[in-house]
Design a protein around this motif. Structure first.
Motif, PDB file in Angstrom:
ATOM      1  N   GLY A 138      25.739  35.083 -19.086  1.00 55.93           N
ATOM      2  CA  GLY A 138      26.210  36.293 -19.768  1.00 55.93           C
ATOM      3  C   GLY A 138      25.846  36.454 -21.216  1.00 55.93           C
ATOM      4  O   GLY A 138      25.270  37.392 -21.758  1.00 55.93           O
ATOM      5  N   ARG A 158      22.127  36.778 -21.912  1.00 54.18           N
ATOM      6  CA  ARG A 158      21.479  38.286 -21.250  1.00 54.18           C
ATOM      7  C   ARG A 158      21.757  38.752 -22.605  1.00 54.18           C
ATOM      8  O   ARG A 158      20.932  39.794 -23.174  1.00 54.18           O
ATOM      9  CB  ARG A 158      22.099  38.519 -20.376  1.00 54.18           C
ATOM     10  CG  ARG A 158      21.682  39.858 -19.762  1.00 54.18           C
ATOM     11  CD  ARG A 158      22.522  40.395 -18.555  1.00 54.18           C
ATOM     12  NE  ARG A 158      21.922  41.894 -18.122  1.00 54.18           N
ATOM     13  CZ  ARG A 158      22.611  42.938 -18.471  1.00 54.18           C
ATOM     14  NH1 ARG A 158      23.427  42.849 -19.569  1.00 54.18           N
ATOM     15  NH2 ARG A 158      22.044  44.127 -18.379  1.00 54.18           N
ATOM     16  N   GLN A 159      23.072  39.041 -23.176  1.00 54.20           N
ATOM     17  CA  GLN A 159      23.238  39.763 -24.334  1.00 54.20           C
ATOM     18  C   GLN A 159      22.255  39.573 -25.538  1.00 54.20           C
ATOM     19  O   GLN A 159      21.795  40.279 -26.121  1.00 54.20           O
ATOM     20  CB  GLN A 159      24.632  39.449 -25.047  1.00 54.20           C
ATOM     21  CG  GLN A 159      25.799  40.289 -24.154  1.00 54.20           C
ATOM     22  CD  GLN A 159      25.958  41.622 -24.342  1.00 54.20           C
ATOM     23  OE1 GLN A 159      25.315  42.487 -23.533  1.00 54.20           O
ATOM     24  NE2 GLN A 159      26.359  42.063 -25.467  1.00 54.20           N
ATOM     25  N   ALA A 186      30.655  42.587 -22.326  1.00 54.31           N
ATOM     26  CA  ALA A 186      29.469  42.748 -21.432  1.00 54.31           C
ATOM     27  C   ALA A 186      28.918  41.608 -20.689  1.00 54.31           C
ATOM     28  O   ALA A 186      28.170  41.786 -19.563  1.00 54.31           O
ATOM     29  CB  ALA A 186      28.507  43.390 -22.035  1.00 54.31           C
ATOM     30  N   THR A 187      29.477  40.446 -20.956  1.00 56.07           N
ATOM     31  CA  THR A 187      29.193  39.180 -20.233  1.00 56.07           C
ATOM     32  C   THR A 187      30.115  39.068 -18.949  1.00 56.07           C
ATOM     33  O   THR A 187      29.807  38.173 -18.211  1.00 56.07           O
ATOM     34  CB  THR A 187      29.467  37.947 -21.142  1.00 56.07           C
ATOM     35  OG1 THR A 187      30.827  37.655 -21.335  1.00 56.07           O
ATOM     36  CG2 THR A 187      28.538  38.049 -22.328  1.00 56.07           C
ATOM     37  N   ALA A 203      29.151  43.005 -16.980  1.00 56.38           N
ATOM     38  CA  ALA A 203      28.630  44.162 -17.545  1.00 56.38           C
ATOM     39  C   ALA A 203      29.825  45.061 -18.105  1.00 56.38           C
ATOM     40  O   ALA A 203      29.415  46.347 -18.441  1.00 56.38           O
ATOM     41  CB  ALA A 203      27.757  45.162 -16.605  1.00 56.38           C
ATOM     42  N   ALA A 230      29.806  49.209 -18.625  1.00 52.90           N
ATOM     43  CA  ALA A 230      29.015  50.012 -17.443  1.00 52.90           C
ATOM     44  C   ALA A 230      29.890  50.982 -16.672  1.00 52.90           C
ATOM     45  O   ALA A 230      29.447  51.638 -15.832  1.00 52.90           O
ATOM     46  CB  ALA A 230      28.567  48.896 -16.372  1.00 52.90           C
ATOM     47  N   ASN A 251      26.080  49.724 -23.435  1.00 51.19           N
ATOM     48  CA  ASN A 251      26.044  50.783 -22.272  1.00 51.19           C
ATOM     49  C   ASN A 251      27.373  51.571 -22.431  1.00 51.19           C
ATOM     50  O   ASN A 251      28.506  51.074 -22.889  1.00 51.19           O
ATOM     51  CB  ASN A 251      26.353  50.409 -20.856  1.00 51.19           C
ATOM     52  CG  ASN A 251      24.757  49.763 -20.282  1.00 51.19           C
ATOM     53  OD1 ASN A 251      23.942  50.301 -20.646  1.00 51.19           O
ATOM     54  ND2 ASN A 251      24.808  48.729 -19.852  1.00 51.19           N
TER      55      ASN A 251
END
Length: 554
Positions: free
Chosen positions: A39, A42-43, A107-108, A111, A143, A184
């Motif tokens: 996670g 990804r961020q 967000a990890t 989301a 999200a 998001n």
């Protein structure tokens, strides 16, 4: 202010409390990993910081945070892979020399989706900030609602919509709120930042009621994310945002600048008196405290590890000894303390010609004279406008013929009445046991504590596991007998073991922490630091209302 707890001192490694503290440090470290390395990667790949990285950049250099609700959702939502810390970080930090409540979606973790406990955690953060008139900073990256659990997220008074209601009410009270969209921000979640006073947004983020896929499904329109709800669109066309920023670092720099220009909040409180070191060291906590069944300790010895030396003024020290009430200072902050006594004490009662008689008070039990004393002390603290720290290690109120005839219910009700109507901040610290009506009288969660802290290994429930399991077993056996079942001794033992295990899990303090029944798990060795931080935050609470109690049974 304190941050992650460290393992206990090596000199106390054999203490059960020290072992629990070491386990707590490991658990906190795991929580702070969020959704894990994947996670985080990804961020970073998206050019975004993680929630904790954002907070670290936002707060003043060299300062730390006072994280609230860190154990929210602990061991919950396992069928969905869990939701570490409910997917949101809520921390009180110092920004430009002033304390602010920071709410940062993680967000990890799924989301940054909203689980039921995510809502409750944010609502709790808002409640603390509202009480202290503390500015709120929202770092939005979510999200939206976790749809498989929408029925527990969407409709009720402690669910998703309540957050937005609070945004509006807090704004109306003149408490500053700033939001920065840094990822998001979709569906109903879009209302949170737009209900704030000031709104920032980074390029590459999205703010819309419905994303591209949903728009196509709903009205057949094909539209790109940037055109639908990108930062440039909202800055140039909709006029929804106030500041468009290139990336996270630029956004956080701008946020600090905007926050520093707001003079509606006061500088972080400083203690009115110089702090003095306590009489005993923090390491002594592990030798003084005893959690094992049948073991005793003197809570005044424990307090010597916490309060400023020479400031401890015990109130009615020779009366109602099952509760210790005292005026003191911790880190230079004056406070009142109500603490359960965990050793045998004596109680003197009026007598006839032979003179006063003497009885023995059991450890951890609240007696009628102690409740009367505490009620009077609580009133005095409100008169003096000083916060009260309630230190829990109680099995509840005394029961039995003598206690009932002595008016234990009347005295207990008097203490609850005085405590419930406090206008000063109440800080609860659960050291070990917090059972039954004792939890209520010592400012349990139902009685609006400003902050609730707890030591690892402590317990909170209606009664102890052994007593509760015995009662539940008898109920279960009676029901089975009515159905004509015959229970042999082996089956009885298996039932008792299963009931005991279930109840023990529920009374464990982490079970309550997961569900938001307390705010912060702390390392016992850091208790003084944690209380100083709590009193510092509590110093922001205005105490303008008149103190009044309801009708007292005298």
């Amino acid at each position: 202010m304190s941050h992650a707890s460290a393992p206990a001192a090596p000199s106390a490694t054999k203490s059960p409390l020290a072992l629990a503290a070491a386990t707590l440090a490991t658990q906190i470290a795991k929580i702070e990993e969020g959704g894990g390395a994947g996670g985080v990667e990804r961020q970073h790949r998206l050019g975004r910081l993680t929630a904790r990285e954002r907070i670290a950049r936002l707060i003043d250099p060299g300062s730390t945070t006072f994280e609230v609700g860190q154990f929210a959702a602990w061991n919950m939502y396992r069928e969905y892979g869990g939701a570490v810390s409910a997917g949101v970080v809520t921390s009180i930090g110092e920004v430009d020399g002033r304390l602010a409540m920071i709410v940062a979606n993680d967000a990890t973790v799924k989301a940054g989706a909203f689980f039921p406990m995510t809502c409750k955690k944010i609502i709790r953060a808002q409640a603390i900030a509202e009480r202290a008139r503390m500015p709120l900073i929202y770092l939005v990256d979510s999200a939206g609602v976790f749809l498989p659990l929408q029925e527990d997220v969407f409709p009720d008074t402690d669910d998703f919509g309540r957050i937005f209601r609070n945004n509006a009410v807090i704004s109306a009270q003149g408490i500053p709120q700033i939001a920065a969209i840094m990822g998001n921000c979709v569906a109903g979640g879009g209302y949170l930042p737009v209900l704030c006073d000031t709104l920032l947004m980074t390029e590459g983020s999205g703010l819309y009621l419905a994303g591209p896929a949903l728009v196509k499904a709903a009205i057949g329109q094909e539209v790109e994310s940037e055109e639908l709800g990108g930062a440039k669109m909202h800055a140039e066309i909709s006029g929804t945002i106030d500041f468009r920023e290139k990336d996270d670092p630029a956004c956080l720099t701008r946020l600090r600048s905007i926050f520093s220009a707001n003079r509606a909040t006061k500088p972080a409180p400083r203690p009115p008196f110089d702090a003095k070191a306590p009489k005993r060291s923090a390491d002594d906590i592990f030798t003084v405290f005893r959690s094992e069944p049948g073991q005793q300790y003197d809570v005044e010895d424990l307090l010597e590890c916490l309060v400023d030396e020479g400031t401890f003024d015990e109130y009615r020290a020779e009366y109602g000894r099952s509760l210790v009430c005292a005026f003191a200072r911790i880190g230079g902050f004056p406070c009142g303390i109500v603490a359960n006594q965990k050793k045998l004490t004596q109680k003197k009662m009026p007598g006839g010609k032979a003179g006063p008689s003497t009885a023995v008070n059991m450890p951890s039990v609240i007696y009628d004279d102690s409740a009367d004393k505490a009620a009077r002390f609580i009133m005095d603290c409100n008169q003096k406008r000083i916060p009260i720290i309630f230190m829990h290690d109680t099995t509840g109120f005394m029961v039995g013929r003598d206690s009932e005839q002595g008016g234990i219910i009347r005295s207990g009700a008097k203490m609850v009445n005085a405590m419930s109507n406090c206008v000063v901040p109440k800080i609860a610290l659960i050291l070990n046991s917090s059972y039954g009506a004792g939890n209520y009288a010592m400012c349990g969660r139902a009685f609006d504590p400003f902050l609730t802290l707890a030591w690892p290994g402590s317990k909170c429930s209606v009664m102890g596991a052994a007593q509760a399991a015995s009662v539940l077993l008898q109920i279960d056996l009676a029901a089975r007998e009515r159905k004509g079942e015959k229970i042999d001794e082996e089956t009885r033992k298996q039932l008792l073991a299963a009931i005991t295990a279930s109840y023990s899990e529920q009374q464990d303090i982490l079970y309550g922490a997961a569900r938001g029944w307390l705010d912060r798990m702390i390392d016992p060795a850091k208790t003084r630091d944690e209380l100083i931080a709590s009193l510092r935050i509590a110093a922001m609470v205005p105490c303008n209302a008149d103190y009044r109690t309801g009708v007292l049974q005298t």
